[in-house]
Enzyme design. Structure first.
Site, PDB file in Angstrom:
ATOM      1  N   LYS A  38       0.864  -1.183   0.000  1.00 15.77           N
ATOM      2  CA  LYS A  38       0.000   0.000   0.000  1.00 15.77           C
ATOM      3  C   LYS A  38       0.899   1.231   0.000  1.00 15.77           C
ATOM      4  O   LYS A  38       1.732   1.409   0.889  1.00 15.77           O
ATOM      5  CB  LYS A  38      -0.884  -0.010   1.231  1.00 15.77           C
ATOM      6  CG  LYS A  38      -1.775   1.203   1.344  1.00 15.77           C
ATOM      7  CD  LYS A  38      -2.701   1.076   2.535  1.00 15.77           C
ATOM      8  CE  LYS A  38      -3.578   2.293   2.689  1.00 15.77           C
ATOM      9  NZ  LYS A  38      -4.439   2.176   3.864  1.00 15.77           N
ATOM     10  N   LYS A  67      -2.209  -1.548  -3.825  1.00 12.39           N
ATOM     11  CA  LYS A  67      -3.068  -0.381  -3.725  1.00 12.39           C
ATOM     12  C   LYS A  67      -2.233   0.888  -3.758  1.00 12.39           C
ATOM     13  O   LYS A  67      -1.235   0.936  -3.045  1.00 12.39           O
ATOM     14  CB  LYS A  67      -3.839  -0.463  -2.406  1.00 12.39           C
ATOM     15  CG  LYS A  67      -4.656   0.753  -2.085  1.00 12.39           C
ATOM     16  CD  LYS A  67      -5.282   0.596  -0.722  1.00 12.39           C
ATOM     17  CE  LYS A  67      -6.059   1.861  -0.408  1.00 12.39           C
ATOM     18  NZ  LYS A  67      -6.634   1.836   0.908  1.00 12.39           N
TER      19      LYS A  67
HETATM   20  C1  PBG Z   1      -6.749   3.589   5.507  1.00  7.35           C
HETATM   21  C2  PBG Z   1      -7.331   3.346   4.182  1.00  7.35           C
HETATM   22  C3  PBG Z   1      -7.097   4.109   3.020  1.00  7.35           C
HETATM   23  C4  PBG Z   1      -7.943   3.632   2.035  1.00  7.35           C
HETATM   24  C5  PBG Z   1      -8.613   2.540   2.565  1.00  7.35           C
HETATM   25  N1  PBG Z   1      -8.232   2.373   3.909  1.00  7.35           N
HETATM   26  C6  PBG Z   1      -6.114   5.126   2.631  1.00  7.35           C
HETATM   27  C7  PBG Z   1      -5.479   6.069   3.518  1.00  7.35           C
HETATM   28  O1  PBG Z   1      -6.135   7.046   3.937  1.00  7.35           O
HETATM   29  O2  PBG Z   1      -4.285   5.909   3.761  1.00  7.35           O
HETATM   30  C8  PBG Z   1      -8.052   4.225   0.667  1.00  7.35           C
HETATM   31  C9  PBG Z   1      -9.260   3.933  -0.075  1.00  7.35           C
HETATM   32  C10 PBG Z   1      -9.513   4.826  -1.228  1.00  7.35           C
HETATM   33  O3  PBG Z   1      -8.855   5.849  -1.461  1.00  7.35           O
HETATM   34  O4  PBG Z   1     -10.454   4.495  -1.950  1.00  7.35           O
HETATM   35  N2  PBG Z   1      -5.998   2.647   6.117  1.00  7.35           N
HETATM   36 ZN    ZN Z   2      -5.407   3.653   8.181  1.00  5.79          ZN
END
Ligand code: PBG
Ligand code: ZN
Length: 325
Positions: A195, A248
């Protein structure tokens, strides 16, 4: 063989030939629909930066999940927006939290729908970071303890899959050990393995009010410049017992998706994130692109890159288009 003996266009002449030649297929089976759950009843709060998506109270979220199931989508992933944020994000593991109640309600209404729960703290902490802070820095091991509490509360509510998303070192081990200790050895783990610290999460953070109040997430999420490191991250999660690994965001990271697909023998998920959704919706609203075609082309591209599971805000729309084909 070369032109004129070989003519590549020969097999593109008709839809029948193209169907025969098609290497990858997109099906509703590949889709997982993210649903935002908050308090109240009969609440539907549209998300401005994600046109067509909303924050739902548990009753409405349950209706939406049922719509997804009826559209042939096998899975949803739930995100919670708590009533109150605090420094540790304690509402995340509340037995009566919005996500916990939604899991119960959805599993009751659609027992065969796979219900996953995103497991993180940034939506639940008043500072917006993905866990507990010690001297302003995300405290990995202290956050793991709260993560264990949180995934157990989701498993207890009936979640099929928990999805730790905080990029904490050792988060799969922490989840697996505590789930097994509590008798939830059948609860699966979808790990947000690779991520990235991405600007593509902007609209999501507006929706759940989870933008960090100070600093950013580059101390725990990955540097967008790195590829090999994604393989290391994924291999760690595989060794720790992940059932599904994830890359992601998706669009700017298709090379990573292919690398991971070639590297591991586990199902691979991609998260087609909020900023990617917003870009398509904004351009489509302006009449600059053909929304339906772009959606299917984008999602098919993820399949070609090697993704098995596609988490996307376009899931319902795409399932509708696929049913018509
Ligand atoms: C947080 C989280 C994020 C997303 C899902 N869970 C990102 C973040 O703020 O770091 C992103 C989902 C999206 O942008 O659609 N752990
Ligand atoms: Zn988070």
């Amino acid at each position: 063989m070369n032109f004129p003996d070989f003519r590549a266009r020969r097999m593109r002449r008709s839809e029948g030939l193209r169907r025969m030649m098609r290497e990858n297929r997109l099906s509703a089976d590949n889709l997982c629909y993210p649903i935002f759950v908050a308090g109240g009843t009969n609440v539907v709060k549209p998300i401005t930066s994600m046109p067509g998506q909303s924050v739902w109270s548990v009753d409405k979220a349950t209706d939406l999940a049922a719509r997804a199931y009826d559209a042939g989508i096998p899975a949803v992933i739930l995100f919670g927006i708590p009533d109150k944020k605090d420094p540790v994000g304690s509402e995340a593991w509340s037995a009566n939290g919005h996500v916990q109640r939604a899991i119960k309600a959805i599993k009751k209404r659609c027992p065969d729908l796979v219900v996953s729960a995103d497991s993180c703290f940034c939506e639940y902490t008043d500072h917006g970071h993905c866990g507990v802070l010690t001297e302003g820095v995300l405290d990995n091991d202290a956050s793991l303890e709260n993560l264990a509490r949180t995934v157990i509360s989701y498993a207890r509510a009936g979640a099929d899959i928990v999805a730790p998303s905080g990029m904490l070192d050792g988060f799969v081990t922490a989840c697996r050990e505590s789930l097994d200790e509590e008798g939830f050895e059948q609860t699966a783990i979808m790990a947000y393995s690779a991520k990235y610290a991405s600007a593509y999460y902007g609209p999501f953070r507006d929706a759940v009010e989870s933008a960090p109040q100070h600093g950013d997430r580059r101390g725990y999420q990955m540097d967008p410049a790195n590829g090999r490191e994604a393989v290391r991250e994924v291999n760690m999660d595989v060794a720790e017992g992940a059932d599904i690994v994830m890359v992601k965001p998706a669009l700017a990271y298709m090379d990573i998706v292919r690398m991971i697909a070639d590297e591991v023998n586990l199902p691979l998920a991609v998260y087609n994130v909020s900023g990617e959704y917003a870009m398509i919706e904004a351009a489509a609203a302006n009449g600059w692109i053909d929304r339906d075609r772009i959606v299917l082309e984008t999602l098919t591209g993820f399949r070609r890159a090697g993704a098995d599971i596609i988490i996307t805000y376009h899931a319902l729309h795409a399932a509708g288009l696929l049913a018509k084909r």
